[in-house]
Write a protein that holds these residues in place. Structure first.
Motif, PDB file in Angstrom:
ATOM      1  N   LEU A 138       0.869  -1.187   0.000  1.00  0.00           N
ATOM      2  CA  LEU A 138       0.000   0.000   0.000  1.00  0.00           C
ATOM      3  C   LEU A 138       0.904   1.235   0.000  1.00  0.00           C
ATOM      4  O   LEU A 138       1.761   1.366   0.877  1.00  0.00           O
ATOM      5  CB  LEU A 138      -0.873  -0.059   1.254  1.00  0.00           C
ATOM      6  CG  LEU A 138      -1.924   1.022   1.516  1.00  0.00           C
ATOM      7  CD1 LEU A 138      -3.000   0.467   2.441  1.00  0.00           C
ATOM      8  CD2 LEU A 138      -1.307   2.275   2.109  1.00  0.00           C
ATOM      9  N   VAL A 139       0.752   2.093  -0.978  1.00  0.00           N
ATOM     10  CA  VAL A 139       1.601   3.288  -1.045  1.00  0.00           C
ATOM     11  C   VAL A 139       0.715   4.523  -0.849  1.00  0.00           C
ATOM     12  O   VAL A 139      -0.136   4.827  -1.688  1.00  0.00           O
ATOM     13  CB  VAL A 139       2.329   3.389  -2.397  1.00  0.00           C
ATOM     14  CG1 VAL A 139       3.298   4.572  -2.378  1.00  0.00           C
ATOM     15  CG2 VAL A 139       3.085   2.102  -2.705  1.00  0.00           C
ATOM     16  N   GLN A 140       0.874   5.153   0.293  1.00  0.00           N
ATOM     17  CA  GLN A 140       0.034   6.320   0.597  1.00  0.00           C
ATOM     18  C   GLN A 140       0.860   7.596   0.494  1.00  0.00           C
ATOM     19  O   GLN A 140       1.973   7.674   1.020  1.00  0.00           O
ATOM     20  CB  GLN A 140      -0.562   6.207   2.005  1.00  0.00           C
ATOM     21  CG  GLN A 140      -1.411   7.398   2.434  1.00  0.00           C
ATOM     22  CD  GLN A 140      -2.595   7.660   1.492  1.00  0.00           C
ATOM     23  OE1 GLN A 140      -3.281   6.705   1.070  1.00  0.00           O
ATOM     24  NE2 GLN A 140      -2.810   8.917   1.127  1.00  0.00           N
ATOM     25  N   ASP A 141       0.285   8.589  -0.160  1.00  0.00           N
ATOM     26  CA  ASP A 141       0.976   9.879  -0.315  1.00  0.00           C
ATOM     27  C   ASP A 141       0.543  10.852   0.778  1.00  0.00           C
ATOM     28  O   ASP A 141      -0.653  11.042   1.001  1.00  0.00           O
ATOM     29  CB  ASP A 141       0.634  10.472  -1.700  1.00  0.00           C
ATOM     30  CG  ASP A 141       1.447  11.716  -2.012  1.00  0.00           C
ATOM     31  OD1 ASP A 141       2.484  11.934  -1.345  1.00  0.00           O
ATOM     32  OD2 ASP A 141       1.063  12.454  -2.935  1.00  0.00           O
ATOM     33  N   TYR A 142       1.520  11.403   1.472  1.00  0.00           N
ATOM     34  CA  TYR A 142       1.250  12.490   2.422  1.00  0.00           C
ATOM     35  C   TYR A 142       2.053  13.702   1.975  1.00  0.00           C
ATOM     36  O   TYR A 142       3.278  13.685   2.026  1.00  0.00           O
ATOM     37  CB  TYR A 142       1.685  12.106   3.843  1.00  0.00           C
ATOM     38  CG  TYR A 142       0.920  10.952   4.447  1.00  0.00           C
ATOM     39  CD1 TYR A 142      -0.359  11.145   4.973  1.00  0.00           C
ATOM     40  CD2 TYR A 142       1.484   9.688   4.508  1.00  0.00           C
ATOM     41  CE1 TYR A 142      -1.059  10.086   5.545  1.00  0.00           C
ATOM     42  CE2 TYR A 142       0.803   8.626   5.072  1.00  0.00           C
ATOM     43  CZ  TYR A 142      -0.468   8.816   5.582  1.00  0.00           C
ATOM     44  OH  TYR A 142      -1.149   7.774   6.141  1.00  0.00           O
ATOM     45  N   MET A 143       1.348  14.730   1.566  1.00  0.00           N
ATOM     46  CA  MET A 143       2.062  15.970   1.221  1.00  0.00           C
ATOM     47  C   MET A 143       2.162  16.782   2.506  1.00  0.00           C
ATOM     48  O   MET A 143       1.164  17.283   3.019  1.00  0.00           O
ATOM     49  CB  MET A 143       1.308  16.707   0.130  1.00  0.00           C
ATOM     50  CG  MET A 143       1.461  16.010  -1.205  1.00  0.00           C
ATOM     51  SD  MET A 143       0.316  16.590  -2.436  1.00  0.00           S
ATOM     52  CE  MET A 143      -1.168  15.769  -1.947  1.00  0.00           C
ATOM     53  N   ILE A 144       3.352  16.841   3.024  1.00  0.00           N
ATOM     54  CA  ILE A 144       3.536  17.399   4.372  1.00  0.00           C
ATOM     55  C   ILE A 144       4.613  18.497   4.349  1.00  0.00           C
ATOM     56  O   ILE A 144       5.609  18.367   3.649  1.00  0.00           O
ATOM     57  CB  ILE A 144       3.907  16.268   5.366  1.00  0.00           C
ATOM     58  CG1 ILE A 144       3.974  16.815   6.790  1.00  0.00           C
ATOM     59  CG2 ILE A 144       5.190  15.558   4.983  1.00  0.00           C
ATOM     60  CD1 ILE A 144       4.012  15.738   7.860  1.00  0.00           C
ATOM     61  N   GLY A 145       4.353  19.549   5.099  1.00  0.00           N
ATOM     62  CA  GLY A 145       5.329  20.642   5.167  1.00  0.00           C
ATOM     63  C   GLY A 145       5.314  21.496   3.922  1.00  0.00           C
ATOM     64  O   GLY A 145       6.310  22.144   3.598  1.00  0.00           O
TER      65      GLY A 145
END
Lengths: 792, 386
Positions: free
Chosen positions: B346-353
């Motif tokens: 499972l590849v989850q994207d978190y756009m953080i910062g």
């Protein structure tokens, strides 16, 4: 109680605190590492390993140097072999904005790159920042160093019982040591000294660090802070935390979860940040004294009339001048212009040609004499003498609505303006026009009779007050052999004849003795009366000549020769003058006037000549006064009773210029009215020391522009007649060179430079939105003309 | 060698100066520069240096800065510049040109959020905008890495098998304005590592045309050559790393930097300084018995897909921390990486910062919780930390 009182807050401090000897590299190199060797270097400093990184947070305001402060602390620790990391919390705001900076110190490589949320130590550079937010995360027993003035120490000492508290007046210390700029004291290097003391670091380390960083000029301030910081150990230490070091066992601040999937994501609307709460100072628009106004002995609003002229409002310019002087056309020609000596533009590319501008305004011919006032009680004044002081006094009195009777010994009014100044400098129609305007105010005149003794006593009885402005009537003579020879006469007498139209014919070589304006007038008039050669003999050097520079230059252009450092010691001739004997003069020590004293030598040479004009100076003639009148402090008293008689102009002061006389005549008039019960603000010459100095003018904001030159008659043509030499300006362009020192011109520089964009134009000036102004001082710093200042 | 307290801005400039001096017997140093926050300190230091041969030209825009670099490089100078954010956007046309001319220009980018509205803090979107420009791209984690990578970037760029420009990225402020002790090599060491530059297509005294009209069949060949050079990067990079270690005594990291990956079920992928925060998270998670690991992508172009596939091993859940956003898609790293993830993971994207918020370990802990609960991939998520 915790052992903190011994200062052992952190395990590694044990070594630092106990040490009097300190190795900078912690390698026991004995000075081989290229470090600065300190006392006891190499004798075994082996710092203990730190159990956890030390985290420091610095709070300051933009411009105070908080980020550099954090770097300084890091540099201290780097010098003792610790790993350090230091950075600022940069923001878009500039001066005055709250700024944070961070330093980490560790024995391990530092990989944490987050800001410091739970500091072991906090430094606060500005007391106005003190708030809960600033102290966020500081654990009990943590170190808190505050920069606050001493009067607040007692209060603050009671407020922070849980911390190791250090208080230091870093601002006061830095200010005393002149660290920072005009508008902002920079405290970083000072408070870092206090920090070193609190952290148990030796001052040697501070010195070595400042040496390496090039901060040695700030070292003494740091030393004062090091020695002056007051430290209180924590006094409230929770029992359950005994034995723990600060920060240990503390719960981490909870992070709010804010994860949303992209489609559902919503930005919170931006809220306006009222940056006005940051300020400790605020800018205000002020009016400061321009040097031209301060220097003008007549009290003219010079900067005011020039600015009006520059804006094209010539009538307003003339009106401004008319408030203080009836003689803009006269002064615009013959004033020595002290205003131009004071002009700040001299420091850039030459003084504004104020005299020429005043003449230009006057020559436009606007009829702007103010309306006569209606006084509560019409008073009756007599004014004796119609030179510039007498006329100025009469003008001011008449403007106030009083009755004035003017007494003049000559047939025509004007005094020295008419009899002393040649028409090639001051055309008679200019003088007549300005005298005429004074008479239009209803001033009565009585001319053609010189008044003395009992006549003066009678005048004093006939008028409620008397102003004596008879000028300098007593002429200095030269008491040497041959002074009685034919062909030697007083220059004043010569000028008097010339100016009243006699035009005595001269021939041959005319020698003028003296170096003032009368000497120049004599010399130039002599040329116009037919002299073939004119020599001005003066006993000091050119620099000491009291004549106006332009006068000397113009005289030389016309062919007048100067013979300097010569003292006449005798005249020779057979009935008529043939030679003047001149002794050479050497310049000795300065006398009380600051001029070098002439020392007459025995080297004497004759100078052949046909005429000699004496222009050796004048003084007032008190002998014409009634015997019972005693003069003291420009007033007359009889048998100890002070009479309402006021001396004015040269007769009072001997200052010797038209413009001084105008100012003093005005002052005498004010004093006389006041004496008789009228409410009047007596004119005082402004204090020159209060004037805006050139160093406060931002030259960078002005384009260079050479002074405008006036057209002048060709020297060959000049000497053939008494036609006016200077042509005057044809336009008022020169007014644009005025800096308007201390007076806002609505140039918009403040508005343009304001980083907040919160300065707005108003009808008459500007408005600052103080709810957003953060007191950065940039508008004040950038104001080209010192028309703004910061206030607390 | 000496150790000094340096910001990463100054670390990059110091490396460029050393590299430029190493070319003093050949074409010297050249650079066109234009300041922009947060890169300004770097070029200030560069401008203050009096090069034995060559010079820094201060121009009126980023576009001209790169044009000057191209001229210097074609003349045989060792060439360096720096920019950021909208400066890179303005430079863009010539960024492509430098690569298509096959010029070994090295550029530092202090990654900053693109505006408006204006924001000066870190975001990788500016350099990722240039991902298709034909430049090699490194993302660094600390000050020393910036200095070392800048040095080896010249060596890699100038290798006759490569001849491509290199972009060395550092996070705005978190690196650019943070001072740490940094090991500065001696000029003699750098001289050994960086031999004088001899560009095969260097211009000389005779007039030549460079970059004239390309017909379709020629463009096909040129693109193929460019792509092949990109393909050779990892192989050449291995050699350069080894030689770097021989000269300087420390070995730079590879294209990807694994942390506790051997048995990891959950992996956090990052670029730049977030890598160190990930390590803190992994340590904390492992204390709780969670098999977490970290993977930092150091070379983004060419994309190290094979290295990523091999490093990820049997990971089940992968969180990609993107400090960027490709609007209309999601995180750039996530979009490139997911094809190289283990099958069935499972590849989850978190756009953080985004926009430079401080990414703290606690933020990543909450992402770990979120990831643990996930049963299938969600739409890319923006995590607010600012």
């Amino acid at each position: 109680m915790i052992q903190a009182s011994k200062g052992l807050l952190y395990p590694w401090e044990k070594e630092l605190c106990g040490l009097t000897r300190f190795c900078l590299t912690a390698t026991n190199c004995g000075g081989k590492s290229g470090c600065l060797p300190l006392a006891g270097c190499g004798e075994g400093y082996n710092p203990e390993v730190m159990t956890k990184p030390l985290e420091i947070r610095v709070h300051g305001r933009g411009g105070q140097g908080g980020v550099t402060c954090a770097k300084l602390l890091a540099s201290f620790f780097a010098r003792v072999g610790k790993s350090v990391q230091t950075f600022g919390d940069y923001a878009g705001e500039r001066s005055g904005a709250p700024v944070r900076a961070f330093t980490r110190v560790s024995d391990q490589a530092i990989t944490n790159r987050n800001k410091v949320y739970e500091p072991d130590e906090i430094l606060v550079l500005d007391p106005t920042l003190l708030s809960k937010e600033v102290l966020n995360g500081l654990g009990e027993g943590g170190r808190l160093l505050l920069n606050v003035p001493e009067p607040r120490w007692e209060e603050l000492e009671q407020r922070f019982l849980r911390f190791q508290l250090g208080l230091v007046d870093a601002t006061g210390i830095a200010r005393r040591h002149r660290i920072g700029t005009r508008s902002l004291v920079i405290v970083n290097t000072t408070i870092a000294g206090a920090y070193a003391k609190m952290a148990g670091l030796p001052f040697d380390l501070v010195e070595a660090t400042y040496q390496a960083l090039g901060f040695m000029s700030n070292l003494e301030a740091a030393r004062e802070a090091y020695n002056g910081v007051q430290v209180w150990e924590p006094r409230e230490w929770p029992k359950e935390r005994e034995g723990l070091s600060p920060g240990e066992g503390r719960a981490l601040e909870k992070v709010e979860k804010r994860i949303e999937s992209l489609p559902a994501h919503r930005l919170s609307p931006p809220t306006p940040l009222k940056t006005g709460s940051w300020k400790t100072q605020q800018p205000v628009y002020t009016e400061n004294l321009a040097p031209c106004n301060a220097w003008c002995p007549a009290g003219n609003d010079v900067v005011g009339f020039i600015q009006a002229a520059g804006k094209g409002d010539v009538e307003e310019a003339a009106r401004i001048l008319a408030r203080t002087t009836p003689f803009p056309g006269v002064c615009g020609r013959v004033c020595p212009a002290p205003c131009m000596e004071g002009c700040n533009r001299r420091e850039l590319d030459g003084a504004v040609q104020i005299r020429g501008l005043e003449r230009w305004v006057a020559d436009q011919g606007f009829d702007v004499v103010p309306e006569k006032a209606v006084p509560p009680k019409v008073l009756d004044f007599g004014v004796v003498g119609s030179g510039p002081a007498g006329l100025s006094a009469a003008y001011q009195l008449a403007l106030r609505g009083h009755r004035v009777r003017l007494y003049e010994g000559e047939k025509e009014l004007g005094g020295v303006l008419r009899t002393g100044i040649p028409s090639y400098r001051l055309p008679r129609e200019v003088l007549d026009r300005e005298v005429g305007k004074i008479l239009e105010l209803g001033v009565e005149t009585e001319t053609g009779r010189f008044l003395r003794f009992e006549e003066l006593e009678m005048l004093a009885r006939n008028h409620e007050a008397l102003i004596l402005a008879t000028g300098l009537q007593s002429l200095r003579k030269l008491e040497v052999d041959g002074a009685e020879l034919e062909g030697i006469e007083q220059g004043i007498g010569f000028l008097h004849r010339v100016n009243l139209g006699e035009c005595p014919e001269l021939s041959g070589h005319v020698v003028v003795l003296g170096g003032g304006n009368t000497a120049m007038d004599c010399a130039r008039s002599a040329l116009r009366c037919g002299a073939e050669r004119v020599t001005v003999v003066y006993r000091r050097t050119r620099l000491e000549m009291p004549a106006i520079r332009e006068e000397i230059r113009e005289a030389e252009e016309e062919g007048v020769q100067l013979l300097l450092q010569r003292q006449p010691i005798g005249f020779e001739g057979n009935r008529r003058i043939e030679r003047v004997l001149l002794a050479e003069v050497e310049m000795g020590e300065p006398d009380e006037s600051g001029r070098r004293r002439p020392v007459v030598t025995e080297r004497v040479e004759p100078l052949a000549c046909d005429h000699v004009l004496l222009a050796l100076g004048q003084s007032r003639d008190l002998e014409v006064l009634p015997e019972s009148w005693k003069v003291h402090e420009q007033r007359v008293s009889v048998h100890g009773e002070v009479l309402p008689i006021f001396l004015a102009g040269d007769y009072a002061t001997g200052e010797g210029t038209v413009t001084h006389a105008i100012g003093h005549g005005r002052r005498a008039a004010d004093l006389a009215m006041k004496e008789l019960g009228e409410e009047v603000e007596v004119f005082e010459r402004p204090d020159r020391a209060r004037a805006v100095p050139a160093t406060d003018i931002r030259f960078d904001h002005f384009d260079r522009a050479a002074p405008t030159r006036m057209p002048v008659l060709d020297p060959g043509e000049r000497v053939r007649s008494f036609e006016e030499v200077n042509g005057g300006f044809s336009r008022s362009l020169e007014a644009h060179r005025c800096f308007s020192c201390g007076h806002c011109t609505r140039c918009d520089t403040c508005l343009v430079y304001c980083p907040e964009g919160i300065i707005r134009r108003q009808e008459l000036g500007y408005e600052v939105d103080y709810s957003y102004c953060k007191g950065c001082g940039i508008c004040v710093e950038e104001c080209p003309r010192e028309a703004m200042e910061m206030t607390q | 060698m000496s150790v000094e307290l340096l910001s990463a801005n100054h670390a990059a400039a110091t490396a460029a100066i050393l590299a430029g001096e190493a070319n003093r017997e050949a074409g010297g140093f050249g650079g066109g520069v234009y300041p922009i926050t947060p890169q300004t300190e770097c070029i200030e230091l560069l401008c203050a240096h009096d090069f034995t041969k060559g010079e820094v030209v201060r121009v009126e825009s980023e576009h001209s800065a790169m044009a000057v670099c191209m001229g210097f490089s074609l003349g045989g100078a060792r060439t360096f510049t720096a920019s950021a954010s909208n400066g890179l956007a303005y430079m863009c046309e010539n960024v492509f040109s430098a690569a298509l001319y096959r010029l070994p220009v090295v550029m530092m980018a202090a990654n900053r959020t693109l505006g408006p509205p204006w924001n000066i803090w870190v975001d990788h979107g500016d350099s990722l905008m240039l991902r298709d420009s034909g430049w090699i791209q490194f993302f660094c984690e600390d000050n020393q890495e910036v200095l070392d990578t800048t040095l080896l970037a010249f060596r890699l760029a100038e290798d006759p098998r490569i001849l491509l420009p290199v972009l060395v990225n550092q996070d705005a402020f978190v690196l650019s304005h943070t001072m740490m002790q940094t090991d500065i090599p001696s000029q003699e060491q750098v001289d050994r590592f960086l031999p004088p530059l001899h560009l095969p297509h260097q211009i000389g005294d005779s007039p030549v045309t460079i970059g004239g009209l390309d017909f379709p069949h020629e463009t096909e060949v040129h693109r193929k050559q460019h792509a092949e050079a990109m393909d050779r990067v990892f192989e050449v990079y291995e050699e350069v790393r080894r030689e770097f270690e021989e000269v300087f005594g420390r070995k730079p990291e590879g294209p990807v930097v694994p942390y506790q990956l051997e048995d990891a079920d959950i992996v956090f992928v990052s670029m730049g300084t977030t890598g160190s925060t990930v390590r803190t998270l992994v340590d904390r998670a492992r204390e709780k018995g969670i098999k977490a690991g970290g993977l930092r992508i150091r070379i983004f172009r060419p994309f190290p897909g094979e290295a990523i596939r091999s490093a990820l091993g049997g990971a089940k859940k992968i969180a990609v921390l993107d400090r960027n956003i490709s609007l209309g898609l999601g995180g750039v790293t996530w979009s490139e990486l997911k094809d190289w993830a283990p099958e069935g993971s499972l590849v989850q994207d978190y756009m953080i910062g985004l926009g430079g918020g401080d990414i703290r370990p606690e933020h990543l802990e909450s992402l770990l919780e979120d990831l643990q609960k996930l049963e299938h991939e969600m739409h890319p998520k923006i995590v607010e930390v600012g």
